[in-house]
Scaffold this active site. Sequence first.
Site, short mmCIF file in Angstrom:
data_model
loop_
_atom_site.label_atom_id
_atom_site.label_comp_id
_atom_site.label_asym_id
_atom_site.label_seq_id
_atom_site.Cartn_x
_atom_site.Cartn_y
_atom_site.Cartn_z
NE ARG A 64 -3.90 -0.21 1.92
CZ ARG A 64 -4.89 0.04 2.77
NH1 ARG A 64 -5.04 -0.72 3.83
NH2 ARG A 64 -5.70 1.04 2.56
CB SER A 77 -6.70 10.14 1.77
OG SER A 77 -6.14 9.36 2.81
CD GLN A 124 -5.93 5.09 5.92
OE1 GLN A 124 -5.08 4.93 5.06
NE2 GLN A 124 -6.64 4.10 6.41
CG ASP A 128 -13.73 1.89 4.20
OD1 ASP A 128 -12.89 1.93 3.28
OD2 ASP A 128 -13.48 2.31 5.35
CE LYS A 143 -9.85 3.03 0.40
NZ LYS A 143 -9.45 3.97 1.45
C1 S3P Z 1 -9.84 5.52 7.27
C2 S3P Z 1 -9.89 6.23 6.11
C3 S3P Z 1 -10.21 5.64 4.82
C4 S3P Z 1 -10.86 4.27 4.95
C5 S3P Z 1 -10.17 3.42 5.96
C6 S3P Z 1 -10.15 4.09 7.31
C7 S3P Z 1 -9.47 6.22 8.53
O1 S3P Z 1 -9.03 5.51 4.07
O2 S3P Z 1 -10.90 3.61 3.71
O3 S3P Z 1 -10.83 2.16 6.07
O4 S3P Z 1 -9.69 5.67 9.62
O5 S3P Z 1 -8.98 7.35 8.44
P1 S3P Z 1 -8.45 6.73 3.20
O6 S3P Z 1 -8.33 7.87 4.11
O7 S3P Z 1 -7.11 6.27 2.71
O8 S3P Z 1 -9.43 6.93 2.10
#
Ligand code: S3P
Length: 429
Positions: A123, A168, A170, A316, A343
């Site tokens: 990833r 995103s 994250q 998700d 993902k």
């Molecule tokens: C998440 C953000 C999402 C999601 C992941 C959990 C998080 O990813 O798909 O299951 O807890 O911030 P991305 O931010 O990469 O889209």
Amino acid sequence: MSSKTLQYEQVALKGNITVPGDKSISHRSVMFGSIAKGRTTVTGFLLGEDCLSTIDCFKKLGVEIEVDGTNVTIDSPGIDNWMEPKEVLYTGNSGTTTRLMLGILSGTSLHTVMTGDASIGKRPMRRVADPLRLMGAQIAGRENGQYTPLAIQGGPLQAIDYTMPVASAQVKSAILMAGLRAQGTTIVRESEVSRDHTERMLRQFGANVTVKDGVVSFEGGQELTGTHVNVPGDISSAAFFLVAGAITNNSHIVLENVGVNDTRDGILQVLQNMGANMTIEIDDANAAEPTATIIIGTSQLTGTVIEGAIIPRLIDEIPIIALLATQATGKTIIKDAEELKVKETNRIDAVVNELKKLGANIEATDDGMIIEGPTKLAGASLKTYGDHRIGMMGAVAALIADGEVTLDDADCIAVSYPTFFEHLNSLSK
Ligand code: S3P
């Protein structure tokens, strides 16, 4: 890795369930509870493998964490007093743990190494490492920091003003976590709003955060204070039962304590647009993370178009929405969802391959998929690709398939929903 064979005949789903705690919020409760000095208590914590990986990493940094059922108590000396771990921090299958910790660890004074499982090793991490490097972070890893194992030499950071190239949470959260330790005002600009649990929880821990028109800003150096966090049920887990209730005959399911944060509730809008027989009763709209009781019954569904700003609000849920669309009349088009390719597995390929094996009329596109329904599904042997959400999609498909559905690896479901089959069995009549 154990396989599982499922066969149902004319199953109806009836009863009440409380889905386990939200994965994103559970991770963040341990992260902020560990950054803050003193005690943080958490209720409703998700005991999924991903969140247990987060706990394990912080224990290695010298934070005391006690788990008692779904209650977690965190006693932390505060981020300034963490220990330099002798071991590698293992983040398992968890992208959230790996990416957010990259932001947190960059602003400590410690040397750390992080790695995860085979899926994590594929990833992309530069989406996080690159903005962190702009802040002064020292990160090394395979392909210039794109892949784990990652080595981080923590040190002083400078705030940045960063425009997000992808929606995103994250990436946004890793920058905000680093921003806590940075000098100056960190600004993150999103063109499409991603889940905002980090912003909400920063406030719960006493920080001052401004959010306006997709721009998040806050001053570095703010101290966090331990607090109590109540984790609502995970709408991404509830989604599997929302769809199961809608597509099986004579079903009526009540899902209690489901988190309905408006950056996460895209699935509810899609179900409504498709004509689902669903009611939503909000419990407390003013809670830090609002919750609702959602009632779903057998539904007559029509196809829809899912694109643009709603995508991050249901990213998700796309595997299970694709299954839903196989039972709707007409065409469902899912676009602007290239993020699915990075993902736990490439979810465009995984969803299309596996639903095709069941007889669905579905085609992959560059940024999503097109599904034409309704189709009667048949039994098949399915691959989960070690991806919990592909596994649960297959299990829900088994409820309506004519014949046996075998999942090559059902254990991966424990990443986010260890009690999934228990809940499914308790509803099956
Ligand atoms: C998440 C953000 C999402 C999601 C992941 C959990 C998080 O990813 O798909 O299951 O807890 O911030 P991305 O931010 O990469 O889209």
